[in-house]
Structure formats: structure tokens, C-alpha cells
Design a protein around this motif. Structure first.
Motif, PDB file in Angstrom:
ATOM      1  N   ALA A 124     -33.010 -20.112  27.275  1.00  0.00           N
ATOM      2  CA  ALA A 124     -31.798 -20.483  26.536  1.00  0.00           C
ATOM      3  C   ALA A 124     -31.907 -20.132  25.054  1.00  0.00           C
ATOM      4  N   SER A 147     -36.717 -21.737  19.015  1.00  0.00           N
ATOM      5  CA  SER A 147     -38.063 -22.285  19.122  1.00  0.00           C
ATOM      6  C   SER A 147     -38.747 -21.713  20.355  1.00  0.00           C
ATOM      7  N   ASP A 166     -39.944 -23.427  22.795  1.00  0.00           N
ATOM      8  CA  ASP A 166     -39.451 -24.136  23.977  1.00  0.00           C
ATOM      9  C   ASP A 166     -38.116 -23.569  24.447  1.00  0.00           C
ATOM     10  N   GLU A 167     -37.269 -23.243  23.507  1.00  0.00           N
ATOM     11  CA  GLU A 167     -35.968 -22.678  23.876  1.00  0.00           C
ATOM     12  C   GLU A 167     -36.141 -21.301  24.510  1.00  0.00           C
TER      13      GLU A 167
END
Lengths: 189, 346
Positions: A120, A112, A114-115
Motif C-alpha cells: 500500500a 514507510s 511497513d507500508e
């Protein structure tokens, strides 16, 4: 629909504006501006499979996400995923016994937004190629990765083949692991 | 009669020889640590509400056992899951946390449990220094470490204890008589910090022993060990069960006795996370297979440098890799023959 896309793009722009200098917690947690690319090569008698993991550092993750998410809706669609995979494949070279082989996308997964922002997130591509390695004797496989030479940190390894008839007799890499020549022994020991 | 006695003696000798195989010696029974683990697991479960217990205890199968990672909470893990197995420390009260950590400690040595808790403490330091926004999806720190029991705690049938979070995955398969630690992950960032006035280096021994080993090698062996290319990340992390890479570097068979002892001592930093009796048996197995073990290095050999190393033998695969700096380390420990205690037939 268009208004929704504009709204999402605006949110992403604001998020990115705040990310030009990533928050300290992200800066400390993960590598910043490298694009780590790990290739694992699996040799079979009928072909080669390459599992490629691409992990961008946080300072390049957002631009990379926008490079992939061309419609700016905050999610990577199947079409966008395939398009980016093609860009990566175009930067790869694979040959067996000096015969170039075509790589096709077998599977992929994308993190995603956000990841990716956190450092990460890893993009995973499984690439496959048909090759005739039925002839007993020594074969030579050559693989080169030229994707994002500006930021790339590379690793490439041959996996131990599942078939006992196939042996990896040698691996020869350049200093930066952008390319590898693998000596493959089929049949005899 | 004399011939029959000779045949009987010969059969006994053959049976004794077959029971001792150098490749994979069966670890000695460590019934005390197994019983301790069972008791601790039941004690922990007894502290939980029904809802908490449902989270903490899951089935033990090929899907659940692989759900571990180096990544922080909020990430999609390499298994595809969006959350680790089990219940996190942040969702437990003080008494429950104490019982959870007693469970984690049960199959481990004292030094192993200390290493684990130092890794957790390092992640709390990372969290404290970061001033992360409260609503951030990616989270670090002690409260984000999960404890899980896979299967039914038993002294005879396999089950598993998982304790993990950012930079930690302690996966202990309890197989009715012995414990198996592989695959597991230990990492740290920061690599050095202060705790209660003490300087803590969760992976300091791993680092120092590795540099001592590579610097003990003569020029010939060092040239074999040091790979001719840069390695800046691990190769066989989470999600790569069942895969193995070609051994490279220097063959340990060419090491002196002292160098072999140094290598075994280095490997002991991972194996010794388990209780002493289990670790002793596993280390004996590693020693028995040194002839087919390899040691590889990438980077400068001056302690303090950012360097990768790998130990690879028939029953051990350890990777140690700085992630862009010496302040951020990932390591993975595997046994290609017995990850998740598969030899027990699970």
C-alpha cells in the motif's frame, strides 16, 4: 550508533526473511510483483511538470526499500530519497520539439517500510523542466519511462492544461505506455 | 402597448432559456433526503461521548474534505494523513454503529447503501481469509471503516458525510437542497463472495453493464472506443482533485439511442448510489451532456476479462480498473465541475 544500525538491520533482515513468501493476507490484498508507475504530464508555456507515482508490489517492495535505504536504518533519509529520485530520473527522457530537456526533482514523498511491505506504499516524485513553449503553433513533447522495465506497469497521461491558450491536440502511446508523444497546440485553435 | 407586450414576452422567453443550461443543470431539490441526513447526523452525534463526538465531527474545509482514500487503515493516505477523518465502527458499540450506518444510509438509495455494505462485507471476507497477525499495522475489515461529519448538519449550509475504509470512500456533500457524491471511490476485493448463502458481486453490475455496452458497439465504434494501449490502473484517484485528463476513446454522440441508454444505465451504477430523486436529476444532467461525453476501453471485450474503462463528460468522470486481476477492482467517480459540491460556494 553502529550497534544501533546493526540491530535495526538485523530486525529488517528477520522481517524480510519472513517476507520471502509474503503472508497470505498481503498476497491477497495487493498486486505482487509489479511496479506500477503512473506519470501525469502538465504542460505550461514555460515548462513541463511530471508527477510520477511509483507503487511496488509486495514481492518487490522489500528489496526496493533496501535499494533506497542504503544505510539500513529503516528510514529513508533526504539524501537517500534524492539518490533514488536521481536513479529514476536517469531512466526518464523528456524532449520538446526534439530538444532534450533536463528533469529536476521538485518534491518527493516516500512511504514507510511497513507500508511498502503491505503493497500500500507509493513513492511520489514531482519533476519539473523548463521549456520554451511561447511560440504559437504546434509543438511535440516526447516522454519515455524506462525505470524497472523488468517489473514496470506504466500509465502516462497529459493533464488538461490550466491555460486556455494550450491545447492537447493528440496523445500517442506505445502499447505498454512506456512512452508518449503529445501534440501540443499553443495559441490558435 | 402591443410592442411592450411583445417585449415583455421576449424577456420572459429569454429568462426561461437562461434558466435551463444544458451544460450543468442544477439538480432538483431533494429536501427530504437533506432533512433525513440532518436528522440522522444529529441522532448519531447524540449517541456519542464527548471524546467520540470530537473525533466524529470535524470542520468542513479544503483540508478535511480531501482526506479520503482507497487504502487500508494503517497506510499513509494520499492526503498525507495517517488516519481517515472520523471514528471507526470498531470503536462504536452496537447502538452507535446502528446510528452511524443510518447516517450513511440517509442520503443514499436503498441499492446504493446495499452496494456500500457489500463492499464492506467483501473487505471483511478479505480480512477473514487472511489470518492477519493481531499486531499488524495495516488492517482490513468492517471495524476499520470510518464515519465522519464535516461541518454542522444543516438544511441550508453545506456540510459533508464521509464513510470510508479500504476500497470505499463515500463522500456526500449536503448543500442545502441537494447532495453531491463526488469525488467518491468504490472498489472491491474479492469481487465475488458468498454472504448468507447468496453470491455477492459488489461491482457486478458495473462490470456486466460495461461489457454489454462495449459489445453493443459496431466495429467502427468499438475501434474508436478500444484504446491502442494497455491501461492497468486508474489515473485520477485520491489526491488528484482539480486535475483532469484529455478525453479519449469513442464520442458518445456517435452512439445509437440504445447504446446511449446503456451508457447512462452504466453511469447510473455510480450516480444511483445517491437517493433516487438526487440521482434522477444528476442523470438528466449526464444525458444532456452526452454530446460531449467519451467512452474508452482497454483490454479484451469478453465478459470475465480484465478490462479498464472510462466514461468522461463535462460533469462526469468515471474510471473502472482491475488491479492485476478481475478479483480486485478500483473505481473512482468525479465531477470536474462540482467535486465536494463547490458550486454551492463552499
Amino acid at each position: 550508533m553502529i550497534l544501533r544500525q546493526i540491530a535495526i538491520a538485523a530486525v529488517l533482515v528477520v522481517a524480510v526473511a519472513g517476507e520471502v513468501a509474503p503472508e497470505p493476507w498481503r498476497r491477497r490484498a495487493h498486486v505482487l510483483d509489479d511496479y506500477v508507475q503512473v506519470s501525469r504530464i502538465d504542460v505550461r508555456r514555460d515548462g513541463v511538470t511530471i508527477d510520477l507515482e511509483l507503487t511496488p508490489g509486495i514481492e518487490i517492495a522489500q528489496p526496493l526499500f533496501f535499494q533506497i535505504n542504503t544505510d539500513r536504518d529503516g528510514k529513508i533519509s533526504d539524501r537517500e530519497a534524492r539518490a533514488y529520485a536521481k536513479q529514476v530520473i536517469d531512466d526518464l527522457s523528456l524532449s520538446v520539439d526534439d530538444r532534450p530537456l533536463a528533469l529536476t526533482l521538485a518534491q518527493s514523498s516516500y512511504p514507510s517500510f511497513d507500508e511498502l511491505r503491505s503493497g500500500a506504499g507509493t513513492i511520489r516524485l514531482r519533476l519539473s523542466s523548463t521549456a520554451d513553449l511561447s511560440r504559437s503553433g504546434t509543438h511535440q513533447l516526447f516522454y519515455r519511462n524506462r525505470h524497472r522495465l523488468d517489473r514496470g506497469i506504466y500509465a502516462v497521461n497529459a493533464l488538461v492544461p490550466a491555460s486556455p491558450e494550450i491545447r492537447i491536440a493528440g496523445q500517442h502511446r506505445d502499447q505498454l505506455q512506456r512512452e508518449i508523444r503529445i501534440d501540443v497546440l499553443i495559441g490558435g485553435r | 402597448m402591443r410592442l411592450q407586450r411583445r417585449r415583455l414576452i421576449l424577456v420572459v422567453i429569454v429568462l426561461v432559456m437562461l434558466s435551463v443550461s444544458p451544460r450543468a443543470q442544477k439538480p432538483a431539490a431533494s429536501s427530504s433526503s437533506v432533512a433525513k441526513a440532518v436528522a440522522a447526523a444529529n441522532a448519531f452525534l447524540a449517541t456519542l461521548s464527548d471524546a467520540q463526538r470530537a473525533k466524529a465531527r470535524l470542520d468542513f474545509n479544503e483540508k478535511t474534505r480531501v482526506n479520503w482514500s482507497n487504502l487500508p487503515t494503517g497506510s499513509t493516505l494520499q492526503s498525507g494523513a495517517t488516519e481517515r477523518n472520523g471514528i471507526k465502527l470498531g470503536d462504536l458499540n452496537a447502538a452507535q454503529q446502528e446510528a452511524a450506518l443510518a447516517l450513511v444510509a440517509a442520503p443514499l438509495s436503498a441499492s446504493g447503501f446495499k452496494k456500500v455494505m457489500h463492499i464492506v462485507a467483501a473487505d471483511q471476507v478479505l480480512e477473514d481469509r487472511a489470518n492477519r497477525p493481531a499486531g499488524s499495522r495495516i488492517r482490513f475489515g468492517r471495524s476499520e471503516y470510518y464515519v465522519a461529519i464535516l461541518g454542522a448538519p444543516s438544511t441550508s449550509s453545506p456540510w459533508m458525510i464521509q464513510f470510508g475504509g479500504h476500497h470505499l470512500a463515500i463522500n456526500v456533500t449536503v448543500t442545502g437542497g441537494t447532495n453531491v457524491l463526488t469525488p467518491s471511490h468504490t472498489g472491491t476485493q474479492p469481487a465475488t463472495f458468498t454472504l448468507d448463502g447468496q453470491t455477492i458481486r459488489p461491482l457486478g453490475n458495473e462490470n456486466d453493464k460495461a461489457f454489454a455496452l462495449v459489445n453493443s458497439l459496431d466495429e467502427t465504434l468499438r475501434k474508436q472506443a478500444v484504446l491502442g494501449y494497455d491501461v492497468r490502473t486508474t489515473v485520477l484517484g485520491p489526491g488528484l482533485d482539480g486535475k483532469t485528463i484529455q478525453p479519449e476513446g469513442a464520442r458518445v454522440s456517435g452512439f445509437s439511442a440504445d447504446q446511449k441508454a446503456k451508457l447512462v444505465d452504466l453511469v447510473g451504477e455510480w450516480i444511483g448510489i445517491l437517493s433516487d430523486e438526487t440521482a434522477a436529476a444528476k442523470l438528466a444532467d449526464v444525458k444532456a451532456n452526452l454530446g460531449e461525453t467519451w467512452f474508452a476501453w482497454s483490454g479484451a471485450t469478453t465478459n470475465g476479462s480484465s478490462a479498464y474503462f472510462r466514461v468522461q463528460g463535462p460533469t462526469v468522470l468515471i474510471e473502472y480498473a482491475p488491479q492485476g486481476s478481475t478479483d480486485h477492482i478500483h473505481t473512482f467517480y468525479r465531477d470536474p465541475t462540482n467535486d465536494y459540491g463547490v458550486k454551492a460556494g463552499r
